[in-house]
Design a protein around this motif. Structure first.
Motif, PDB file in Angstrom:
ATOM      1  N   VAL A   1       6.181 -41.497 -26.374  1.00 12.07           N
ATOM      2  CA  VAL A   1       5.560 -40.201 -26.689  1.00 12.07           C
ATOM      3  C   VAL A   1       5.235 -39.448 -25.395  1.00 12.07           C
ATOM      4  O   VAL A   1       5.403 -38.225 -25.324  1.00 12.07           O
TER       5      VAL A   1
ATOM      6  N   VAL B   1       3.823 -33.065 -30.478  1.00 13.29           N
ATOM      7  CA  VAL B   1       3.900 -33.830 -31.727  1.00 13.29           C
ATOM      8  C   VAL B   1       3.146 -33.040 -32.795  1.00 13.29           C
ATOM      9  O   VAL B   1       1.934 -32.862 -32.689  1.00 13.29           O
TER      10      VAL B   1
ATOM     11  N   MET C   1       3.195 -37.084 -37.324  1.00 13.48           N
ATOM     12  CA  MET C   1       3.479 -38.447 -36.851  1.00 13.48           C
ATOM     13  C   MET C   1       2.928 -39.462 -37.833  1.00 13.48           C
ATOM     14  O   MET C   1       1.799 -39.326 -38.302  1.00 13.48           O
TER      15      MET C   1
ATOM     16  N   GLN D   1       8.329 -38.857 -36.379  1.00 12.44           N
ATOM     17  CA  GLN D   1       7.596 -37.719 -35.809  1.00 12.44           C
ATOM     18  C   GLN D   1       8.373 -36.421 -35.990  1.00 12.44           C
ATOM     19  O   GLN D   1       9.599 -36.431 -36.043  1.00 12.44           O
TER      20      GLN D   1
END
Ligand code: GTP
Ligand code: MG
Length: 138
Positions: free
Chosen positions: A22, A32, A35, A73
């Motif tokens: 990430v 993001v 998720m 995600q």
């Protein structure tokens, strides 16, 4: 602003690499916006990879993707689809460039740590496959 779909695959989740992966997305300017950690059923993996049904590695791919949990995600940013593909690196880690996720973390072409959508149509389809609209928070 564009959205793409990403999976941190079982091989990476097993090796406790969620945060490191990430971080790569965030460092490149992707955000993001959705998720979750899930354990894909065999049926989900078969459906998700249906385009590869006739390929010789399909069985192994479905097996690997449903073997243990993944993190799905939605990533958002300027040219998110292409940018994500660049951050991921080549499908086969042997061909992946320095600094890419697959160069640093992938074990093999099968266990290559991440999935990323390859075009706007597939991104929209793949996002819909795993997320409802209310789960995406821009
Ligand atoms: P994705 O982001 O996962 O879609 O990767 P990609 O677009 O770089 O590759 P592609 O769509 O061609 O293949 C989907 C996935 O199948 C890859 O990420 C690999 O994990 C797997 N795969 C592709 N080719 C092979 C292969 O020759 N052998 C094995 N075992 N797996 C493969
Ligand atoms: Mg692909």
């Amino acid at each position: 602003i564009e959205r793409t779909f990403s999976i941190i695959k079982p091989d990476a989740v097993r090796r406790n690499l969620i945060g490191k992966i990430v971080a790569k997305f965030e460092e490149a300017g992707l955000r993001v916006v959705a998720m979750k950690k899930i354990h894909m059923t065999r049926e989900q993996a078969e459906g998700f990879y249906a385009v590869h049904k006739e390929r010789p590695f399909y069985g192994e791919l479905v097996e690997q993707m449903s073997a243990s949990p993944v993190v799905v995600q939605v990533l958002e940013g300027e040219n998110a689809i292409l940018k994500n593909r660049e951050i991921m690196g080549a499908t086969n880690p042997a061909n992946a460039e320095e600094g890419t996720i697959r160069k640093e973390f992938a074990l093999s072409v099968g266990e290559n740590s991440v999935h990323g959508s390859d075009a706007p149509e597939t991104a929209a389809e793949e996002i819909r496959f795993f997320f409802t609209d209310d789960e995406i928070v821009g």
